[in-house]
Design a protein around this motif. Sequence first.
Motif, PDB file in Angstrom:
ATOM      1  N   GLN A  59       0.842  -1.202   0.000  1.00 22.25           N
ATOM      2  CA  GLN A  59       0.000   0.000   0.000  1.00 22.25           C
ATOM      3  C   GLN A  59       0.877   1.251   0.000  1.00 22.25           C
ATOM      4  N   LEU A  60       1.904   1.261   0.844  1.00 20.65           N
ATOM      5  CA  LEU A  60       2.836   2.389   0.860  1.00 20.65           C
ATOM      6  C   LEU A  60       3.584   2.459  -0.465  1.00 20.65           C
ATOM      7  N   GLY A  61       3.991   1.312  -0.985  1.00 25.33           N
ATOM      8  CA  GLY A  61       4.695   1.275  -2.261  1.00 25.33           C
ATOM      9  C   GLY A  61       3.880   1.881  -3.387  1.00 25.33           C
ATOM     10  N   GLU A  62       2.601   1.559  -3.422  1.00 27.89           N
ATOM     11  CA  GLU A  62       1.735   2.108  -4.474  1.00 27.89           C
ATOM     12  C   GLU A  62       1.623   3.626  -4.348  1.00 27.89           C
ATOM     13  N   GLU A  63       1.525   4.118  -3.121  1.00 25.74           N
ATOM     14  CA  GLU A  63       1.435   5.570  -2.914  1.00 25.74           C
ATOM     15  C   GLU A  63       2.734   6.254  -3.325  1.00 25.74           C
ATOM     16  N   LEU A  64       3.872   5.682  -2.929  1.00 30.96           N
ATOM     17  CA  LEU A  64       5.164   6.272  -3.297  1.00 30.96           C
ATOM     18  C   LEU A  64       5.367   6.222  -4.807  1.00 30.96           C
ATOM     19  N   ASP A  65       4.953   5.137  -5.432  1.00 30.81           N
ATOM     20  CA  ASP A  65       5.051   5.027  -6.890  1.00 30.81           C
ATOM     21  C   ASP A  65       4.247   6.134  -7.559  1.00 30.81           C
ATOM     22  N   HIS A  66       3.043   6.360  -7.064  1.00 32.49           N
ATOM     23  CA  HIS A  66       2.178   7.421  -7.601  1.00 32.49           C
ATOM     24  C   HIS A  66       2.830   8.796  -7.414  1.00 32.49           C
ATOM     25  N   LEU A  67       3.341   9.054  -6.223  1.00 37.15           N
ATOM     26  CA  LEU A  67       3.945  10.362  -5.948  1.00 37.15           C
ATOM     27  C   LEU A  67       5.173  10.610  -6.822  1.00 37.15           C
ATOM     28  N   LEU A  68       6.021   9.609  -6.972  1.00 34.12           N
ATOM     29  CA  LEU A  68       7.217   9.766  -7.805  1.00 34.12           C
ATOM     30  C   LEU A  68       6.843   9.937  -9.274  1.00 34.12           C
ATOM     31  N   THR A  69       5.832   9.219  -9.721  1.00 35.99           N
ATOM     32  CA  THR A  69       5.362   9.345 -11.103  1.00 35.99           C
ATOM     33  C   THR A  69       4.798  10.739 -11.357  1.00 35.99           C
ATOM     34  N   GLU A  70       4.141  11.306 -10.350  1.00 34.78           N
ATOM     35  CA  GLU A  70       3.549  12.636 -10.474  1.00 34.78           C
ATOM     36  C   GLU A  70       4.580  13.756 -10.342  1.00 34.78           C
ATOM     37  N   GLY A  71       5.829  13.411 -10.025  1.00 31.26           N
ATOM     38  CA  GLY A  71       6.874  14.421  -9.999  1.00 31.26           C
ATOM     39  C   GLY A  71       7.397  14.829  -8.634  1.00 31.26           C
ATOM     40  N   SER A  72       6.910  14.204  -7.569  1.00 35.64           N
ATOM     41  CA  SER A  72       7.453  14.526  -6.238  1.00 35.64           C
ATOM     42  C   SER A  72       8.909  14.082  -6.189  1.00 35.64           C
ATOM     43  N   ARG A  73       9.785  14.973  -5.739  1.00 36.72           N
ATOM     44  CA  ARG A  73      11.210  14.644  -5.666  1.00 36.72           C
ATOM     45  C   ARG A  73      11.756  14.761  -4.253  1.00 36.72           C
ATOM     46  N   LYS A  74      11.060  15.479  -3.394  1.00 35.52           N
ATOM     47  CA  LYS A  74      11.467  15.639  -1.998  1.00 35.52           C
ATOM     48  C   LYS A  74      10.386  14.985  -1.144  1.00 35.52           C
ATOM     49  N   LEU A  75      10.712  13.820  -0.590  1.00 35.44           N
ATOM     50  CA  LEU A  75       9.730  13.059   0.170  1.00 35.44           C
ATOM     51  C   LEU A  75      10.193  12.856   1.607  1.00 35.44           C
ATOM     52  N   VAL A  76       9.284  13.086   2.531  1.00 33.40           N
ATOM     53  CA  VAL A  76       9.504  12.757   3.935  1.00 33.40           C
ATOM     54  C   VAL A  76       8.453  11.713   4.294  1.00 33.40           C
ATOM     55  N   ILE A  77       8.911  10.606   4.847  1.00 37.62           N
ATOM     56  CA  ILE A  77       7.990   9.575   5.303  1.00 37.62           C
ATOM     57  C   ILE A  77       7.989   9.611   6.826  1.00 37.62           C
ATOM     58  N   ASP A  78       6.842   9.986   7.381  1.00 36.93           N
ATOM     59  CA  ASP A  78       6.673  10.105   8.825  1.00 36.93           C
ATOM     60  C   ASP A  78       6.281   8.737   9.375  1.00 36.93           C
ATOM     61  N   LEU A  79       7.204   8.114  10.100  1.00 40.98           N
ATOM     62  CA  LEU A  79       6.973   6.784  10.665  1.00 40.98           C
ATOM     63  C   LEU A  79       6.667   6.843  12.158  1.00 40.98           C
ATOM     64  N   GLY A  80       6.278   8.000  12.652  1.00 43.44           N
ATOM     65  CA  GLY A  80       6.023   8.194  14.070  1.00 43.44           C
ATOM     66  C   GLY A  80       4.909   7.332  14.632  1.00 43.44           C
ATOM     67  N   ALA A  95      11.270  10.103   9.133  1.00 36.43           N
ATOM     68  CA  ALA A  95      11.152  10.920  10.349  1.00 36.43           C
ATOM     69  C   ALA A  95      10.444  10.158  11.465  1.00 36.43           C
ATOM     70  N   ALA A  96      10.847  10.484  12.693  1.00 38.06           N
ATOM     71  CA  ALA A  96      10.154  10.088  13.925  1.00 38.06           C
ATOM     72  C   ALA A  96      10.055   8.578  14.124  1.00 38.06           C
ATOM     73  N   LEU A  97      11.125   7.854  13.843  1.00 37.49           N
ATOM     74  CA  LEU A  97      11.107   6.404  14.011  1.00 37.49           C
ATOM     75  C   LEU A  97      10.950   6.026  15.479  1.00 37.49           C
ATOM     76  N   GLN A  98      10.006   5.143  15.751  1.00 38.45           N
ATOM     77  CA  GLN A  98       9.812   4.608  17.094  1.00 38.45           C
ATOM     78  C   GLN A  98      10.935   3.615  17.398  1.00 38.45           C
ATOM     79  N   PRO A  99      11.263   3.389  18.670  1.00 39.99           N
ATOM     80  CA  PRO A  99      12.398   2.512  19.009  1.00 39.99           C
ATOM     81  C   PRO A  99      12.422   1.149  18.302  1.00 39.99           C
ATOM     82  N   PRO A 100      11.305   0.406  18.213  1.00 34.39           N
ATOM     83  CA  PRO A 100      11.389  -0.893  17.528  1.00 34.39           C
ATOM     84  C   PRO A 100      11.721  -0.760  16.030  1.00 34.39           C
ATOM     85  N   VAL A 101      11.213   0.289  15.413  1.00 33.04           N
ATOM     86  CA  VAL A 101      11.477   0.520  13.987  1.00 33.04           C
ATOM     87  C   VAL A 101      12.917   0.987  13.808  1.00 33.04           C
TER      88      VAL A 101
END
Length: 123
Positions: free
Chosen positions: A27-48, A78-84
């Motif tokens: 699910q995350l992969g599909e979203e990232l694929d869409h964003l990169l295809t649409e031209g997003s080049r600066k991505l922050v993934i909030d894993l908090g 960003a914001a990785l929890q200890p187990p991650v």
Amino acid sequence: MELSVHDNHGVTVVMVSGEMDAGNSTQLGEELDHLLTEGSRKLVIDLGKVGFMNSSGLATLVHYYKLARSNCGDISLAALQPPVRQAFQLSRLDRVFDLQPDVAKAVQRFTSPEQAPSATTKA
């Protein structure tokens, strides 16, 4: 897993909540694929709000990190929890990814004139 996407000063922020495993990391992969295809080049993934990530989640992030970099983009986590965070440390991916303590610092990495987008800062 739940995802939400918003723009923060020209940086695309993907907020992830739940677990990242074989059952839902696509699910995350599909979203990232869409964003990169649409031209997003600066991505922050909030894993908090991600309390668990297995090798499937890590593999998804590695794949899209490579894809972003090959298209003149970059990804900060960003914001990785200890187990991650521990999963990143055990796999030594903490040496590959830019890990930031929070979304604001990750966005600043892309928007600050003092730091180039390819600069690596470890949190």
